[in-house]
Design a protein around this motif. Structure first.
Motif, short mmCIF file in Angstrom:
data_model
loop_
_atom_site.label_atom_id
_atom_site.label_comp_id
_atom_site.label_asym_id
_atom_site.label_seq_id
_atom_site.Cartn_x
_atom_site.Cartn_y
_atom_site.Cartn_z
N UNK A 112 4.13 2.52 5.33
CA UNK A 112 4.47 1.34 4.53
C UNK A 112 3.50 1.20 3.36
N UNK A 113 2.22 1.41 3.62
CA UNK A 113 1.23 1.32 2.53
C UNK A 113 1.48 2.39 1.48
N UNK A 114 1.83 3.59 1.93
CA UNK A 114 2.07 4.66 0.97
C UNK A 114 3.29 4.35 0.10
N UNK A 115 4.36 3.89 0.74
CA UNK A 115 5.58 3.61 -0.03
C UNK A 115 5.36 2.46 -1.00
N UNK A 116 4.71 1.39 -0.53
CA UNK A 116 4.58 0.20 -1.36
C UNK A 116 3.53 0.36 -2.46
N UNK A 117 2.47 1.09 -2.17
CA UNK A 117 1.39 1.21 -3.15
C UNK A 117 1.53 2.48 -3.99
N UNK A 118 1.59 3.63 -3.31
CA UNK A 118 1.56 4.90 -4.04
C UNK A 118 2.86 5.15 -4.78
N UNK A 119 3.96 5.10 -4.05
CA UNK A 119 5.23 5.47 -4.65
C UNK A 119 5.71 4.42 -5.64
N UNK A 120 5.63 3.14 -5.25
CA UNK A 120 6.20 2.10 -6.10
C UNK A 120 5.26 1.61 -7.20
N UNK A 121 3.94 1.70 -7.00
CA UNK A 121 3.00 1.20 -8.01
C UNK A 121 2.38 2.31 -8.85
N UNK A 122 2.23 3.50 -8.28
CA UNK A 122 1.56 4.57 -9.02
C UNK A 122 2.57 5.54 -9.62
N UNK A 135 10.47 11.33 0.42
CA UNK A 135 10.43 12.15 1.63
C UNK A 135 9.27 13.13 1.61
N UNK A 136 9.07 13.81 0.49
CA UNK A 136 8.03 14.84 0.44
C UNK A 136 6.63 14.23 0.55
N UNK A 137 6.37 13.12 -0.13
CA UNK A 137 5.05 12.50 -0.06
C UNK A 137 4.80 11.90 1.32
N UNK A 138 5.84 11.37 1.95
CA UNK A 138 5.68 10.87 3.31
C UNK A 138 5.33 12.00 4.26
N UNK A 139 5.97 13.15 4.08
CA UNK A 139 5.66 14.30 4.91
C UNK A 139 4.23 14.77 4.76
N UNK A 140 3.73 14.81 3.53
CA UNK A 140 2.33 15.20 3.30
C UNK A 140 1.38 14.21 3.96
N UNK A 141 1.68 12.93 3.83
CA UNK A 141 0.82 11.91 4.44
C UNK A 141 0.80 12.04 5.95
N UNK A 142 1.98 12.12 6.57
CA UNK A 142 2.06 12.18 8.02
C UNK A 142 1.34 13.42 8.57
N UNK A 223 -1.93 19.90 -16.23
CA UNK A 223 -2.68 18.64 -16.24
C UNK A 223 -1.94 17.58 -15.44
N UNK A 224 -0.62 17.49 -15.63
CA UNK A 224 0.17 16.54 -14.85
C UNK A 224 0.15 16.91 -13.37
N UNK A 225 0.19 18.21 -13.08
CA UNK A 225 0.11 18.65 -11.69
C UNK A 225 -1.22 18.26 -11.07
N UNK A 226 -2.30 18.35 -11.87
CA UNK A 226 -3.60 17.93 -11.39
C UNK A 226 -3.67 16.45 -11.10
N UNK A 227 -3.02 15.63 -11.95
CA UNK A 227 -2.97 14.19 -11.71
C UNK A 227 -2.24 13.86 -10.41
N UNK A 228 -1.10 14.51 -10.22
CA UNK A 228 -0.34 14.28 -8.99
C UNK A 228 -1.16 14.68 -7.77
N UNK A 229 -1.84 15.84 -7.87
CA UNK A 229 -2.62 16.30 -6.72
C UNK A 229 -3.77 15.36 -6.43
N UNK A 230 -4.42 14.84 -7.47
CA UNK A 230 -5.51 13.89 -7.24
C UNK A 230 -5.01 12.63 -6.54
N UNK A 231 -3.89 12.10 -7.01
CA UNK A 231 -3.33 10.91 -6.39
C UNK A 231 -3.03 11.17 -4.91
#
Length: 266
Positions: A112-122, A135-142, A223-231
């Motif tokens: 829930x924190x990932x979806x509400x903060x990372x996906x929807x705010x970032x 789906x992909x970011x949730x899989x990485x988190x889990x 550079x964009x790939x690096x930003x995504x990876x950092x997040x």
């Protein structure tokens, strides 16, 4: 090389590529067998299982993206969470039974924190439930939270057993169960966070993580790939710490009776 590959930077992996990869694993497994290391069967089984699971998930995500339906996205995430619970409880060793509700709550809070903060705010995808992101970011988190939670729980209960007499002495002197368990809680959270923090610290110098490498290979701006990876790495580190802390708060009481006595039978 086809014009599509040359123009987009996409380099497809065919059946020969997969076969060579499996062959390399087989060679290393053969080396394990020759040296009597005893890991060849597990390595071969894990490799074939990984191949089947990843290809199956690839087809599932492909059709989820095509359907572009939020209910299907969240249904898939629910299945992933249920599978993550089972994997967490299986990986954790020497833990008492009945911890599935605590693990479920921990994983649900992180998702829930990932979806509400990372996906929807970032990231802010369009539509807001974009399956390729959700789906992909949730899989990485889990994947990361499961590993860290299993390590933390295993360390906590083994550490409590090792500290049994110290814990009983602290309780006899008037300490609360939380005060008696706190050293084990701290050690467990630190142990669970070691791989995550190490990956975060070494990324970009020693390590080019999978998400960034995959995006660059697929033709994305580095550079964009690096930003995504950092997040992704920073958020995974933060949510992993939250998960480890939360699971400790939820399970430490299982080491004590209702009368605040240490349970040596666990």
């Amino acid at each position: 090389m086809s014009d599509l590959t040359a123009n987009t930077g996409v380099y497809p992996i065919d059946l020969w590529g997969l076969a060579i990869t499996v062959a390399l694993v087989a060679v290393s497994a053969g080396l394990s067998w020759i040296m009597r290391l005893g890991v060849e069967r597990r390595m071969l089984w894990a490799t074939m299982r990984s191949l089947a699971q990843l290809l199956a998930m690839g087809y599932v995500i492909k059709y989820v993206i095509l359907w572009n339906n939020p209910w299907i996205c969240f249904a898939l995430i629910a299945v992933m969470i249920l599978a993550a619970i089972q994997i967490t409880l299986t990986r954790a060793s020497n833990i008492p039974k009945g911890l599935a509700p605590q693990v479920l709550l921990t994983l649900a809070v992180c998702v829930v924190l990932q979806i509400s903060v990372v996906i929807e705010l970032i990231v802010r995808p369009h539509p807001w439930y974009a399956p390729a992101v959700l789906v992909t970011m949730t899989g990485m988190l889990l994947g990361n939270v499961v590993a860290a939670t299993a390590v933390a729980m295993s360390r906590f209960f083994s550490d409590m057993k090792a500290r049994r007499y110290e814990v009983e002495m602290m309780l006899a002197l008037g300490a609360t169960p939380f005060e008696a368990a706190k050293p084990s809680i701290s050690a467990s959270v630190k142990m669970g966070m070691i791989p995550t923090i190490s990956q975060l610290a070494s990324s970009g110098i020693v390590l080019i993580p999978g998400m960034m490498a995959g995006q660059v290979i697929a033709g994305a701006d580095p550079i964009m790939a690096g930003k995504y990876q950092f997040v992704v790495l920073a958020v995974i580190s933060a949510l992993t710490l939250i998960a480890d802390s939360l699971i400790m708060i939820l399970v430490y009481r299982t080491s004590f009776t209702d009368r605040d006595q240490y349970r040596a039978d666990l």
